[in-house]
Scaffold this motif. Structure first.
Motif, PDB file in Angstrom:
ATOM      1  N   PRO A 262      45.244   9.869 -66.339  1.00 57.97           N
ATOM      2  CA  PRO A 262      44.170  10.742 -65.839  1.00 57.97           C
ATOM      3  C   PRO A 262      43.864  11.908 -66.767  1.00 57.97           C
ATOM      4  N   LEU A 263      44.864  12.417 -67.454  1.00 59.53           N
ATOM      5  CA  LEU A 263      44.596  13.504 -68.392  1.00 59.53           C
ATOM      6  C   LEU A 263      43.745  13.038 -69.555  1.00 59.53           C
ATOM      7  N   THR A 264      43.947  11.798 -69.982  1.00 58.37           N
ATOM      8  CA  THR A 264      43.104  11.246 -71.044  1.00 58.37           C
ATOM      9  C   THR A 264      41.657  11.166 -70.584  1.00 58.37           C
ATOM     10  N   ALA A 265      41.464  10.725 -69.350  1.00 53.24           N
ATOM     11  CA  ALA A 265      40.113  10.650 -68.813  1.00 53.24           C
ATOM     12  C   ALA A 265      39.477  12.027 -68.686  1.00 53.24           C
ATOM     13  N   ILE A 266      40.263  12.995 -68.197  1.00 59.04           N
ATOM     14  CA  ILE A 266      39.740  14.363 -68.062  1.00 59.04           C
ATOM     15  C   ILE A 266      39.365  14.912 -69.418  1.00 59.04           C
ATOM     16  N   TYR A 267      40.231  14.698 -70.401  1.00 63.22           N
ATOM     17  CA  TYR A 267      39.936  15.187 -71.761  1.00 63.22           C
ATOM     18  C   TYR A 267      38.687  14.524 -72.322  1.00 63.22           C
ATOM     19  N   GLY A 268      38.550  13.209 -72.059  1.00 72.78           N
ATOM     20  CA  GLY A 268      37.382  12.500 -72.562  1.00 72.78           C
ATOM     21  C   GLY A 268      36.080  13.047 -71.993  1.00 72.78           C
ATOM     22  N   VAL A 332      38.182   5.881 -64.843  1.00 70.58           N
ATOM     23  CA  VAL A 332      39.302   6.431 -65.612  1.00 70.58           C
ATOM     24  C   VAL A 332      39.523   5.658 -66.906  1.00 70.58           C
ATOM     25  N   MET A 333      39.553   4.329 -66.825  1.00 64.64           N
ATOM     26  CA  MET A 333      40.035   3.523 -67.940  1.00 64.64           C
ATOM     27  C   MET A 333      38.977   3.254 -69.007  1.00 64.64           C
ATOM     28  N   HIS A 334      37.704   3.425 -68.693  1.00 64.88           N
ATOM     29  CA  HIS A 334      36.729   3.115 -69.739  1.00 64.88           C
ATOM     30  C   HIS A 334      36.799   4.126 -70.882  1.00 64.88           C
ATOM     31  N   VAL A 335      37.275   5.346 -70.568  1.00 66.02           N
ATOM     32  CA  VAL A 335      37.476   6.341 -71.636  1.00 66.02           C
ATOM     33  C   VAL A 335      38.599   5.882 -72.549  1.00 66.02           C
ATOM     34  N   ARG A 336      39.691   5.413 -71.946  1.00 64.05           N
ATOM     35  CA  ARG A 336      40.828   4.927 -72.737  1.00 64.05           C
ATOM     36  C   ARG A 336      40.438   3.689 -73.537  1.00 64.05           C
ATOM     37  N   ALA A 337      39.678   2.787 -72.940  1.00 64.67           N
ATOM     38  CA  ALA A 337      39.306   1.556 -73.630  1.00 64.67           C
ATOM     39  C   ALA A 337      38.322   1.812 -74.760  1.00 64.67           C
ATOM     40  N   SER A 338      37.452   2.794 -74.580  1.00 58.39           N
ATOM     41  CA  SER A 338      36.433   3.060 -75.603  1.00 58.39           C
ATOM     42  C   SER A 338      37.047   3.531 -76.907  1.00 58.39           C
ATOM     43  N   LEU A 344      35.831  -3.567 -70.858  1.00 63.67           N
ATOM     44  CA  LEU A 344      36.476  -3.828 -69.576  1.00 63.67           C
ATOM     45  C   LEU A 344      35.472  -4.514 -68.648  1.00 63.67           C
ATOM     46  N   THR A 345      35.843  -5.672 -68.145  1.00 64.05           N
ATOM     47  CA  THR A 345      34.963  -6.437 -67.257  1.00 64.05           C
ATOM     48  C   THR A 345      35.626  -6.565 -65.895  1.00 64.05           C
TER      49      THR A 345
END
Length: 467
Positions: A262-268, A332-338, A344-345
């Motif tokens: 979640p912190l990665t998503a918030i930062y993104g 949340v995860m599309h930021v990490r995947a990008s 992500l499908t």
């Protein structure tokens, strides 16, 4: 600590006092020089006016001023010589008279050309004896002549140095006196702290009966009182801490691992707001999501605490929509995947409902997706699907990454186990993700299985019982 405070306070006091003395000394010197300057200007004006009258009278009698300048200046020079001052007269840029006391001075610099200006020039000359010089030209038709008044500053400077030395000696005495009183004051202040330090050492060696005498009602006394209360309870607390130590450490490991996503998503989202040109609507959506994730972090902390302390494999009555679960996971995860340009499908043919905690299931799903992202290559695709199978609702996470060797499949659910240790360390993982997932699966009475082939990819299958 006491020595540091003592020397720090002493150095600050010395710097402040010496700076103050220096400033006062400079002010005194400037005042003295100002008085001398005014005096020199006044005497220069008087002598120049009188000399101009003498020169006019001499010219009217038909005599040349240049030939009789010594006789004209003798009286003035004799008057000033007793004060240590001198005079000099210039004509057409050359000096035609200099006082005997200053004629032999080396490195004496006089203005060679004033441009026939009637303004007076005042400057200081530093030599063997500092002097203050006042130079001015005569008015027309005597503009070729100029008068230099030379004021001796030796006495003024000597008087100032004497005053300055007295000030610094007084300051030194004040510093010594202040050092003595400061040292005594710090001894009084730090006495309770020394007692606390001694009592702490005794408690550290097992003497829990050690106490500190409490005197007064100030802050130090309050510290001593609280220290005594702590000593009374510390023996029981030690036993409780030992029992809870392992449990708390496990909780800290799990919690720190789960904070990252979640912190990665918030930062993104925060970085997107900061660097991209966004509309107010997009900015509002991003901030809403950041607030939502912050709230999720808080809820996650409570959920992880519950999970760490849970003794029975049961969950409260609650329903989780798979559609909502996928939507929250995608945010949340599309930021990490990008970051790796991974697609992500999410595939959902029907809105299934699972009995369980939304937050724990989101942690479960995001952990599996995060592992898939780590195992995948740039621009790969990860599919997350949900479907019904017999008496279960199945959620699958499929990647086309590095895969897992068969002998490793039986260990991947163990805490701190890493399939690829180098990759896990680079990604900052602690090997707790699948252990947490396994615990969540147990709580929800579900099943988690792995199908993997090295170099082909991995499929993680989650089977939840139908309500």
């Amino acid at each position: 600590m006491k020595k540091k405070i003592f020397f720090a306070a002493l150095v600050l006091f010395i710097v402040f006092l010496n700076s103050l003395i220096l400033i006062v000394s400079i002010i005194i010197l400037r005042d003295k020089l100002s008085v001398v300057r005014d005096k020199c200007l006044a005497e220069h004006y008087v002598i120049a006016s009188s000399l101009l009258g003498d020169m006019q009278a001499l010219e009217q009698r038909g005599n040349h001023v240049e030939e009789n300048i010594d006789s004209l200046m003798r009286l003035y020079s004799r008057y000033l010589q007793g004060k240590g001052n001198g005079l000099a007269v210039s004509f057409s840029g050359e000096w035609i008279y200099e006082s005997p006391a200053f004629a032999s001075q080396e490195n004496m610099i006089f203005p060679l050309d004033t441009g026939y200006s009637q303004e007076r020039l005042v400057y200081m000359q530093n030599g063997n004896c500092p002097v203050l010089c006042v130079y001015g030209s005569f008015p027309a038709p005597w503009q070729d002549y100029g008068l230099m008044y030379i004021g001796n500053l030796g006495g003024t400077v000597q008087s100032w140095r004497h005053t300055k030395n007295i000030l610094f000696l007084t300051g030194t005495a004040v510093i010594l006196l202040m050092s003595f009183f400061l040292f005594q004051f710090l001894n009084i202040i730090f006495r309770p702290l020394r007692q606390i330090s001694s009592a702490s050492a005794k408690i550290a060696n097992g003497n829990y009966s050690s106490r500190i005498p409490v005197r007064g009602r100030d802050e130090i006394s309050s510290v001593a009182h609280n220290f005594n209360l702590m000593a009374e309870q510390i023996e029981n607390q030690i036993k409780q801490l030992e029992e809870a130590s392992e449990q708390k450490q496990q909780f800290i490991d799990n919690f720190s691992h789960e904070l990252r996503i979640p912190l990665t998503a918030i930062y993104g989202y925060a970085e997107y707001i900061q660097k991209a040109l966004v509309s107010e609507e997009e900015r509002y959506e991003c901030t809403q999501f950041i607030m939502s994730e912050c709230s999720r972090l808080q809820n996650m902390a409570y959920q992880l605490l519950d999970m760490a302390l849970l003794r029975r494999d049961e969950i409260k009555d609650s329903n989780c929509s798979v559609k909502e679960l996928f939507a929250e996971s995608e945010k949340v995860m599309h930021v990490r995947a990008s970051e790796k340009k991974i697609k992500l499908t999410y595939i959902l043919h029907q809105n299934y409902v699972i009995r369980g905690h939304m937050e724990q299931l989101l942690i479960l799903t995001n952990n599996l997706i995060d592992n898939a992202i780590k195992a995948s290559r740039q621009e790969d695709e990860i599919r997350i699907s949900a479907y019904s199978e017999e008496a279960a609702i199945v959620i699958e996470v499929e990647d086309h990454g590095t895969g897992i060797e068969e002998e490793q499949l039986s260990h991947i659910k163990e805490a701190f186990y890493r399939v690829d240790k180098a990759r896990s360390r680079a990604a900052g993982g602690a090997g707790l993700g699948l252990a947490i997932c396994e615990r969540i699966i147990q709580i929800h009475h579900a099943d988690m299985s792995f199908i993997s082939e090295l170099g082909v990819g991995t499929i993680v299958k989650l089977s939840f019982p139908v309500q």
